[in-house]
Design an enzyme around this catalytic site. Sequence first.
Site, short mmCIF file in Angstrom:
data_model
loop_
_atom_site.label_atom_id
_atom_site.label_comp_id
_atom_site.label_asym_id
_atom_site.label_seq_id
_atom_site.Cartn_x
_atom_site.Cartn_y
_atom_site.Cartn_z
N ASP A 5 -11.40 2.30 3.31
CA ASP A 5 -11.72 0.87 3.13
C ASP A 5 -13.23 0.68 2.96
O ASP A 5 -13.68 -0.39 2.57
CB ASP A 5 -11.28 0.08 4.38
CG ASP A 5 -9.91 -0.56 4.21
OD1 ASP A 5 -9.51 -0.81 3.06
OD2 ASP A 5 -9.24 -0.80 5.24
N LYS A 62 0.85 -1.21 0.00
CA LYS A 62 0.00 0.00 0.00
C LYS A 62 0.88 1.25 0.00
O LYS A 62 0.59 2.22 -0.71
CB LYS A 62 -0.96 -0.03 1.21
CG LYS A 62 -2.08 -1.05 0.99
CD LYS A 62 -2.88 -1.40 2.24
CE LYS A 62 -3.82 -2.57 1.92
NZ LYS A 62 -4.58 -3.02 3.07
N GLN A 106 -4.93 -1.88 9.23
CA GLN A 106 -4.76 -3.21 8.62
C GLN A 106 -5.37 -4.29 9.53
O GLN A 106 -5.02 -4.39 10.70
CB GLN A 106 -3.26 -3.47 8.39
CG GLN A 106 -2.96 -4.72 7.60
CD GLN A 106 -3.49 -4.66 6.17
OE1 GLN A 106 -3.35 -3.68 5.46
NE2 GLN A 106 -4.14 -5.74 5.76
#
Length: 284
Positions: free
Chosen positions: A119, A52, A96
């Site tokens: 997200d 990322k 994460q």
Amino acid sequence: MAKLISGKEVSARVKAEVKAECDRLKEKGITPGLAVIIVGNDPASRVYVNNKKKACAEVGFVSEEYALPESTTEEQLLELVDELNKKDTIHGILCQLPLPSHLDEKAVINAISPEKDVDAFHPSNVGKIMIGDYTFLPCTPAGVMEMIHFSGIEVSGKNCVVIGRSNIVGKPMAMLLLHENGTVTICHSRTKNLKEICSQADILVAAVGRPNFVTADMVKDGAVVLDVGINRLKSGKLCGDVDFEAVEKKASYITPVPGGVGPMTIAMLMKNTLSAAKAANGIE
Ligand code: NAD
């Protein structure tokens, strides 16, 4: 023989578009910023976080990594989220997953400001997806849709079957196909007659997490097969949920693993961060 939909190719195109827009934003003095939080030492999470950060550098974003020890308390983690919610140079926040078991993933997701929730896991963003009025789409299902669009595949009126009902992949995937007028069936671990249902699918999405789960006898001739699964075999090799060699002989389109949906997920995260930076600055 199926045509391969290359996630490498489609994601490169998405990232090039994001980079071009990022360059235009920079001329206005705006640099999109993504904060990535990682707690503990999970090796797979470390690989995802590195990828990322690499993607951020590629498209010209600023990325900030917050690597916290396994012993981090929920209070400390929520404090960091709160700080990042208030930070003007950060437009997207990503924590994460999975988190160590003593931390409540739901509490952390709920704490991220919906405007920075790139997200698209916050209940408010999930609700918006349900009603089709969204700013962010969850990255993996959005990446699958991008591959479908890139390949010129029509969803409207097609029988779409999604195997898997997780909040991250299966459920939103089904919703996105429904928004494009697919006739959608969601299959899961309690589904009866799975083979029969899958073999009716014009578009089949596998998001189970089991190697070779989708065999050729479950696939209709000419079906589009999108493989979300990422499984590591004992040999160390990565594979998806689909028995690729056998299914590619029957399908019209198929995605490989690796090099399929995986790279798309990160490209869509970049797209969401760009959208967040634009929205934060009142740019349409
Ligand atoms: P999950 O474990 O939360 O969900 C798996 C789903 O599979 C469940 O809904 C379950 O009902 C279903 N399932 C399990 N056994 C089944 C069976 N016998 N028959 C039918 N359905 C069954 O997993 P997830 O987070 O949705 O991820 C699924 C896969 O996708 C994993 O391999 C994961 O690594 C991968 N993944 C890939 C990306 C990417 O970027 N490509 C992103 C997220 C997840």
